[in-house]
Design a protein around this motif. Structure first.
Motif, PDB file in Angstrom:
ATOM      1  N   SER A 297      17.632  -1.653  14.717  1.00  0.00           N
ATOM      2  CA  SER A 297      17.146  -0.756  13.931  1.00  0.00           C
ATOM      3  C   SER A 297      15.984   0.022  14.549  1.00  0.00           C
ATOM      4  N   ASP A 298      16.012   1.396  14.312  1.00  0.00           N
ATOM      5  CA  ASP A 298      14.555   2.248  14.707  1.00  0.00           C
ATOM      6  C   ASP A 298      13.801   1.886  14.489  1.00  0.00           C
ATOM      7  N   ARG A 299      13.844   2.134  12.512  1.00  0.00           N
ATOM      8  CA  ARG A 299      13.172   2.504  11.732  1.00  0.00           C
ATOM      9  C   ARG A 299      12.145   1.728  11.455  1.00  0.00           C
ATOM     10  N   GLY A 300      11.082   2.125  11.139  1.00  0.00           N
ATOM     11  CA  GLY A 300       9.652   1.467  11.285  1.00  0.00           C
ATOM     12  C   GLY A 300       9.577   0.472  10.256  1.00  0.00           C
TER      13      GLY A 300
ATOM     14  N   THR B  65      12.911  -3.990   4.659  1.00  0.00           N
ATOM     15  CA  THR B  65      11.925  -4.311   5.623  1.00  0.00           C
ATOM     16  C   THR B  65      11.329  -3.170   4.158  1.00  0.00           C
ATOM     17  N   THR B  66       9.635  -3.216   4.669  1.00  0.00           N
ATOM     18  CA  THR B  66       8.983  -2.333   3.864  1.00  0.00           C
ATOM     19  C   THR B  66       8.189  -1.414   5.542  1.00  0.00           C
ATOM     20  N   GLY B  67       8.595   0.109   5.583  1.00  0.00           N
ATOM     21  CA  GLY B  67       8.055   0.339   6.816  1.00  0.00           C
ATOM     22  C   GLY B  67       7.695   1.810   6.582  1.00  0.00           C
ATOM     23  N   GLN B  68       7.132   2.760   8.258  1.00  0.00           N
ATOM     24  CA  GLN B  68       6.952   4.155   7.909  1.00  0.00           C
ATOM     25  C   GLN B  68       7.658   4.943   8.593  1.00  0.00           C
ATOM     26  N   VAL B  69       8.172   6.162   8.101  1.00  0.00           N
ATOM     27  CA  VAL B  69       9.394   6.805   7.742  1.00  0.00           C
ATOM     28  C   VAL B  69       9.740   7.849   9.331  1.00  0.00           C
TER      29      VAL B  69
ATOM     30  N   ARG C 103       5.167   9.950   9.382  1.00  0.00           N
ATOM     31  CA  ARG C 103       5.192   8.930   9.117  1.00  0.00           C
ATOM     32  C   ARG C 103       3.795   8.652   7.759  1.00  0.00           C
ATOM     33  N   SER C 104       3.377   9.802   6.846  1.00  0.00           N
ATOM     34  CA  SER C 104       2.987   9.787   5.247  1.00  0.00           C
ATOM     35  C   SER C 104       3.901   9.225   4.601  1.00  0.00           C
ATOM     36  N   LEU C 105       4.881   9.005   5.043  1.00  0.00           N
ATOM     37  CA  LEU C 105       6.190   8.601   3.964  1.00  0.00           C
ATOM     38  C   LEU C 105       6.819   6.902   4.490  1.00  0.00           C
ATOM     39  N   TRP C 106       6.520   5.908   3.172  1.00  0.00           N
ATOM     40  CA  TRP C 106       7.292   4.559   3.708  1.00  0.00           C
ATOM     41  C   TRP C 106       8.558   4.436   2.534  1.00  0.00           C
ATOM     42  N   GLU C 107       8.784   3.600   3.664  1.00  0.00           N
ATOM     43  CA  GLU C 107      10.700   3.247   2.813  1.00  0.00           C
ATOM     44  C   GLU C 107      10.536   1.586   2.660  1.00  0.00           C
TER      45      GLU C 107
END
Length: 159
Positions: free
Chosen positions: A67-70, A84-88, A92-96
């Motif tokens: 995946s390319d997701r952060g 996973t957790t990571g920046q959207v 990049r101010s949002l996390w998912e």
């Protein structure tokens, strides 16, 4: 992270390495060194997962970008799903918080479900013995039981 064979996998803000007890080897993909590896786990099948600007899986021979997701943190739950957790990207101010479904995980297009999106950082992940997923965020704590997401800081829940 120490794998089942005793090798140490090391992620840094620079290059990432594997140590076999005698020497360090730089981890590479397509001739490029992995940089800024924030999380490394080994799943129940023996695959090694790396989190950086995307989710990578090493099957013992090759690294595959899943995946390319952060990705900041990675865990595997009892069912074999990868979380996973990571920046959207690109915001990049949002996390998912995302779940990669184990049934499609090793296909070219794994099913990814976004459970939570918020800002700022979602940093810690834990798969509890009861099957729930706990997420530590900046100033907040969440628990997801497969249906309900509870924010223990604000006492609110979402379905």
């Amino acid at each position: 992270m120490e794998d089942k064979t005793g090798k140490l996998w090391i992620g840094t803000r620079g290059e990432a390495f594997v140590y076999n007890g005698k020497r360090f080897t730089t981890l590479t993909h397509d001739g490029n060194a992995f940089q800024n590896v924030f999380s490394i786990i080994e799943d129940k099948k023996g695959n090694v997962w790396l989190g950086r600007d995307g989710l990578w899986c090493y099957d013992g021979r090759t690294f595959t970008k899943v995946s390319d997701r952060g990705v900041y943190a990675i865990i595997e739950d009892k069912k074999g799903n990868i979380w996973t957790t990571g920046q959207v990207k690109p915001d990049r101010s949002l996390w998912e918080l995302c779940r990669y479904d184990q049934e499609s995980l090793y296909t070219k297009k794994p099913t990814v479900t976004q459970i939570l999106s918020r800002g700022p950082a979602l940093l810690g992940l834990l798969a509890a013995n009861d099957g729930s997923i706990w997420v530590g965020a900046t100033g907040e704590l969440y628990r997801y039981d497969g249906e309900t997401l509870i924010n223990f800081t604000s006492k609110e829940s979402q379905k």
